[in-house]
Scaffold this active site. Sequence first.
Site, mmCIF file in Angstrom:
data_model
loop_
_atom_site.group_PDB
_atom_site.id
_atom_site.type_symbol
_atom_site.label_atom_id
_atom_site.label_comp_id
_atom_site.label_asym_id
_atom_site.label_seq_id
_atom_site.Cartn_x
_atom_site.Cartn_y
_atom_site.Cartn_z
ATOM 1 N N ASP A 258 0.776 -0.782 5.309
ATOM 2 C CA ASP A 258 -0.015 0.355 5.770
ATOM 3 C C ASP A 258 -1.373 0.465 4.934
ATOM 4 O OD1 ASP A 258 -0.657 2.791 6.795
ATOM 5 O OD2 ASP A 258 0.455 3.827 5.356
ATOM 6 N N CYS B 163 -5.469 2.144 10.501
ATOM 7 C CA CYS B 163 -5.639 3.639 10.667
ATOM 8 C C CYS B 163 -7.179 3.712 10.686
ATOM 9 C CB CYS B 163 -5.151 4.573 9.318
ATOM 10 S SG CYS B 163 -6.055 3.871 7.800
ATOM 11 N N PHE C 180 0.610 -1.273 0.114
ATOM 12 C CA PHE C 180 -0.036 -0.080 0.018
ATOM 13 C C PHE C 180 0.704 1.197 -0.031
ATOM 14 C CE2 PHE C 180 -2.271 -3.363 2.366
ATOM 15 C CZ PHE C 180 -3.361 -3.506 1.640
HETATM 16 N N1 SAH Z 1 1.710 4.251 3.065
HETATM 17 C C1 SAH Z 1 1.320 5.074 2.404
HETATM 18 C C2 SAH Z 1 -0.351 5.489 2.309
HETATM 19 C C3 SAH Z 1 -1.148 4.231 2.225
HETATM 20 S S1 SAH Z 1 -2.872 4.741 2.066
HETATM 21 C C4 SAH Z 1 1.841 6.504 2.286
HETATM 22 O O1 SAH Z 1 3.045 6.248 3.265
HETATM 23 O O2 SAH Z 1 1.730 7.415 1.599
HETATM 24 C C5 SAH Z 1 -3.408 3.171 1.251
HETATM 25 C C6 SAH Z 1 -3.119 2.934 -0.135
HETATM 26 O O3 SAH Z 1 -3.465 1.660 -0.479
HETATM 27 C C7 SAH Z 1 -3.444 3.783 -1.171
HETATM 28 O O4 SAH Z 1 -2.562 4.353 -2.159
HETATM 29 C C8 SAH Z 1 -4.389 2.943 -2.208
HETATM 30 O O5 SAH Z 1 -4.265 3.191 -3.505
HETATM 31 C C9 SAH Z 1 -3.802 1.584 -1.752
HETATM 32 N N2 SAH Z 1 -4.909 0.325 -1.749
HETATM 33 C C10 SAH Z 1 -6.205 0.339 -1.267
HETATM 34 N N3 SAH Z 1 -6.456 -0.928 -1.355
HETATM 35 C C11 SAH Z 1 -5.679 -1.685 -2.170
HETATM 36 C C12 SAH Z 1 -5.446 -3.124 -2.530
HETATM 37 N N4 SAH Z 1 -6.411 -4.151 -2.069
HETATM 38 N N5 SAH Z 1 -4.264 -3.427 -3.113
HETATM 39 C C13 SAH Z 1 -3.265 -2.560 -3.543
HETATM 40 N N6 SAH Z 1 -3.254 -0.988 -2.979
HETATM 41 C C14 SAH Z 1 -4.287 -0.803 -2.477
#
Ligand code: SAH
Length: 399
Positions: free
Chosen positions: A300, A340, A227
């Site tokens: 995350d 979160c 993520f």
């Molecule tokens: N770690 C990041 C914030 C993560 S926010 C930072 O430090 O900035 C969550 C992220 O998860 C988003 O970018 C979203 O696009 C992604 N996301 C949500 N569900 C997902 C999934 N099932 N597989 C891959 N990415 C996903």
Amino acid sequence: MKSQIILKPGKEKAIKLGHPWIFSGAIHRVQNAEQPGTSVDVCDHKGQFLARAYYNPKGSLAARIFSRQAGQELDQAFLERQIRAALARRPALRPGFQTMHRVVASEADFLPGLIVDQYADHLVFQILTAGMENHRDAIIEVLKTIFSPKVLMERSDEAIRTKEGLHERKEILIGSHDQARTVAYENGMALTVDTWEGHKTGFYLDQRLARQMVESYARGAEVLNCFSYTGGFSIAAKRGGARRVTSVDESRPALEILEGNWRQNPGNEDCQMENVRADVFAYLRQLREQGARFDLIVMDPPKFVSDRAHIDRACRGYKDLNLLAMQLLREGGILATFSCSGLISRDLFQKVVFGASVDAGVDLQILHQLSQADDHPLLLSFPESLYLKGLLGRKVSLS
Ligand code: SAH
């Protein structure tokens, strides 16, 4: 006729202790406050004044306190005073090192329903309640006065607004679409932030301290950043001397920004970058089948739950992810794992991660308990302001 809400007996207790929320079940009577967001006096059952709040008849979270001073209005002078005070509580920005932060963190800065984030010369605000929406023009004036931003964005495109009877809104008030991207610094990292298309208000500012922590464990590591969004943790790992960083996210625009961020930040120049657009759950299973192993994994995920009824399901999701991560970690490897979801307490999160470790047949030595950065403060009187929990631990085998 005065606009006021009279509480049921005993319901004044939490308010006297500083809690800013009033649920509809605590209210005995409402007077002259039919319009969503009307400012009211909050009184105990004997009619004694307690606080000033704004009231919305829609939904169960009926009123939020904005002042404890009798007669206080949520007007432009008050907004300016409160926003200046919130800004004064933040450490000063440092050009070329730290040029982004959250300036106003809603209830935790005594402005319920308002978020203001600064990214270099961009200012982004988000209005989440009818009470704040009623003062939108004043908010915009105040933000222009205090910050003179080159770009001013409204990112009130949060589904939670529907609970307040509001539509989602996204608007550029100063600037244009082709100025939507800016480069802002976090702890010396130059990160491109898209304040128009990006998630939330553009960036996940709340993970600043965790990124520093991850950087300090990255030397020589093969890193998996799950993520990743635009790669805050990935760049931190490269700076910390990682050997290889694999970033996984389902969002193509986020990964495109990540590539630029990677190029515009120094670090281990031999570090290999691999960006994978995939569903993290499926990709982790694939990695497990391939027998892949990592030294440092960041987990995350986005918020999994916003409704109490679905807490169990969310816990299963967290458990799945953490189990897979622990299986993919080398012995002695580091897992930085987060939740979160405000509805999941730190205790519950720790239990879920423990459950995953039991299933993986390993133990996790917790080295750090992590939380949201200090520009997202937690008010003791308002425990709901804690939403981001993290554990950074080392995988050790049960002997
Ligand atoms: N770690 C990041 C914030 C993560 S926010 C930072 O430090 O900035 C969550 C992220 O998860 C988003 O970018 C979203 O696009 C992604 N996301 C949500 N569900 C997902 C999934 N099932 N597989 C891959 N990415 C996903």
